[in-house]
Scaffold this active site. Structure first.
Site, PDB file in Angstrom:
ATOM      1  CG  ASN A 171      -7.688  -2.246  -5.455  1.00 53.24           C
ATOM      2  OD1 ASN A 171      -6.699  -2.964  -5.326  1.00 53.24           O
ATOM      3  ND2 ASN A 171      -7.985  -1.308  -4.559  1.00 53.24           N
ATOM      4  N   GLY A 199       0.085   5.540  -4.355  1.00 55.24           N
ATOM      5  CA  GLY A 199      -0.556   6.807  -4.708  1.00 55.24           C
ATOM      6  C   GLY A 199       0.010   7.960  -3.876  1.00 55.24           C
ATOM      7  CB  SER A 206      -8.428  -5.645  -3.291  1.00 59.72           C
ATOM      8  OG  SER A 206      -9.109  -4.417  -3.469  1.00 59.72           O
ATOM      9  CB  SER A 207     -12.836  -8.064  -4.487  1.00 62.37           C
ATOM     10  OG  SER A 207     -12.265  -9.290  -4.185  1.00 62.37           O
ATOM     11  CD  GLU A 228       3.569 -13.907  15.215  1.00 67.34           C
ATOM     12  OE1 GLU A 228       3.286 -12.806  15.730  1.00 67.34           O
ATOM     13  OE2 GLU A 228       3.352 -14.996  15.774  1.00 67.34           O
ATOM     14  CG  ASP A 236      -2.028   0.991   1.158  1.00 66.67           C
ATOM     15  OD1 ASP A 236      -2.302   1.498   0.058  1.00 66.67           O
ATOM     16  OD2 ASP A 236      -2.631   1.284   2.206  1.00 66.67           O
TER      17      ASP A 236
HETATM   18  C1  FPP Z   1      -1.495   0.323  -3.490  1.00 64.81           C
HETATM   19  O1  FPP Z   1      -1.194   1.656  -3.616  1.00 64.81           O
HETATM   20  C2  FPP Z   1      -1.140  -0.568  -4.558  1.00 64.81           C
HETATM   21  C3  FPP Z   1      -1.989  -1.157  -5.462  1.00 64.81           C
HETATM   22  C4  FPP Z   1      -3.378  -0.782  -5.724  1.00 64.81           C
HETATM   23  C5  FPP Z   1      -1.559  -2.309  -6.202  1.00 64.81           C
HETATM   24  C6  FPP Z   1      -0.656  -2.062  -7.330  1.00 64.81           C
HETATM   25  C7  FPP Z   1       0.656  -2.609  -7.003  1.00 64.81           C
HETATM   26  C8  FPP Z   1       1.672  -2.472  -7.801  1.00 64.81           C
HETATM   27  C9  FPP Z   1       1.559  -1.753  -9.090  1.00 64.81           C
HETATM   28  C10 FPP Z   1       2.949  -3.061  -7.415  1.00 64.81           C
HETATM   29  C11 FPP Z   1       3.372  -4.033  -8.469  1.00 64.81           C
HETATM   30  C12 FPP Z   1       2.732  -5.329  -8.376  1.00 64.81           C
HETATM   31  C13 FPP Z   1       2.758  -6.285  -9.349  1.00 64.81           C
HETATM   32  C14 FPP Z   1       2.346  -7.663  -9.014  1.00 64.81           C
HETATM   33  C15 FPP Z   1       3.183  -6.029 -10.720  1.00 64.81           C
HETATM   34  P1  FPP Z   1      -2.407   2.687  -3.486  1.00 64.81           P
HETATM   35  O2  FPP Z   1      -2.751   3.112  -4.866  1.00 64.81           O
HETATM   36  O3  FPP Z   1      -3.525   2.071  -2.717  1.00 64.81           O
HETATM   37  O4  FPP Z   1      -1.718   3.826  -2.655  1.00 64.81           O
HETATM   38  P2  FPP Z   1      -2.441   4.952  -1.770  1.00 64.81           P
HETATM   39  O5  FPP Z   1      -3.088   4.236  -0.611  1.00 64.81           O
HETATM   40  O6  FPP Z   1      -1.292   5.785  -1.326  1.00 64.81           O
HETATM   41  O7  FPP Z   1      -3.395   5.680  -2.652  1.00 64.81           O
END
Ligand code: FPP
Length: 249
Positions: free
Chosen positions: A68, A23, A65-66, A207, A20
């Site tokens: 997202n 962004g 995630s589901s 953990e 996480d």
């Molecule tokens: C969270 O950041 C991350 C994601 C929604 C997932 C995307 C992950 C990646 C691109 C890493 C690479 C992974 C792979 C398997 C290629 P956020 O957008 O929720 O951040 P924020 O909470 O600061 O807005």
């Protein structure tokens, strides 16, 4: 009998990460969110390599995630393109490192092209043995439990399984991470202290480690801090502290 508390001395055998903070990392640098996801890919590559070098046999990453799906359409589409690009670029590298790739999630919700890439990556790496990397895409912990329930019911219906024989083991065999070592350590970056519908079944005795580091900042020294935290935990699995600290006869 193996002593489950041996894990006290050892490295975790299975780590899962809620990645996480991409962004916020981008925003704090005046960059668009997709720049944060690109930086997140770099961090992912480094951590996969570090975990592999430590001979930790299993790593599960929460990529999408589901929930997202409800992000702005433009961000969803740029994430899907990024996944496709990463697959095209990284699968051969992972294959050479003897890493087995598995995808977990509602893959039918993904584009036909991405589904094909995922299936190809799984097939290509199916015989690899050094480490198993599970990528959770369109994944939710509740979805996983419902899917497993559906499969258990199908087995009962077709006579493969007696309803009276359903126990934790029979159920676990139908979950997405079946066959991987039990989850030992769950890491969440980005400062939130919640699970966000990740591996609800699997985390029963994991953990939990939370860090304020944003995912693009999560480097080897951050990983080491998580491993140090893990090494300092007394894993009791329901027993008392005294039972666990007594040597097992
Ligand atoms: C969270 O950041 C991350 C994601 C929604 C997932 C995307 C992950 C990646 C691109 C890493 C690479 C992974 C792979 C398997 C290629 P956020 O957008 O929720 O951040 P924020 O909470 O600061 O807005």
């Amino acid at each position: 009998m193996t002593d489950p508390t041996n894990a006290n001395q050892a490295l975790p055998r299975h780590i899962a990460i809620i990645m996480d903070g991409n962004g916020r990392w981008a925003k704090s640098r005046g960059k668009p969110r997709h720049a944060g996801h690109r930086a997140g890919v770099k961090a992912t590559r480094n951590i996969v390599e570090a975990v592999s070098d430590l001979n930790i046999p299993a790593l599960t990453l929460f990529a999408f995630s589901s929930e997202n799906w409800s992000r702005p359409a433009e961000e969803v589409s740029s994430l899907m393109s990024l996944f496709l690009e990463v697959m095209q670029r990284e699968v051969n590298v992972l294959h050479r490192k003897n890493v087995r790739i598995r995808f977990v999630g509602a893959r039918k919700q993904l584009s036909a092209r991405l589904q094909r890439k995922l299936a190809e990556a799984e097939a290509k790496t199916a015989a690899n043995t050094h480490m198993e990397l599970a990528l959770a895409v369109a994944y939710g912990g509740r979805w996983d439990i419902v899917e497993a329930t559906r499969r258990v019911c199908a087995k009962v219906q077709n006579g493969e399984l007696d309803a009276a024989a359903i126990d934790e083991h029979a159920f676990a065999r139908e979950t997405s991470l079946a066959g991987m070592p039990p989850l030992d350590l769950l890491i969440r970056t980005g400062g939130e202290r919640r699970i966000s519908n990740f591996l609800l079944w699997d985390m029963a005795y994991a953990e939990l480690y939370f860090t304020d580091a944003l995912w693009p900042q999560f480097d080897q020294s951050e990983l080491q801090a998580a491993l140090d935290f893990y090494a300092g935990r007394q894993r009791r699995f329901g027993r008392t502290g005294d039972q666990v600290s007594e040597p097992v006869a």
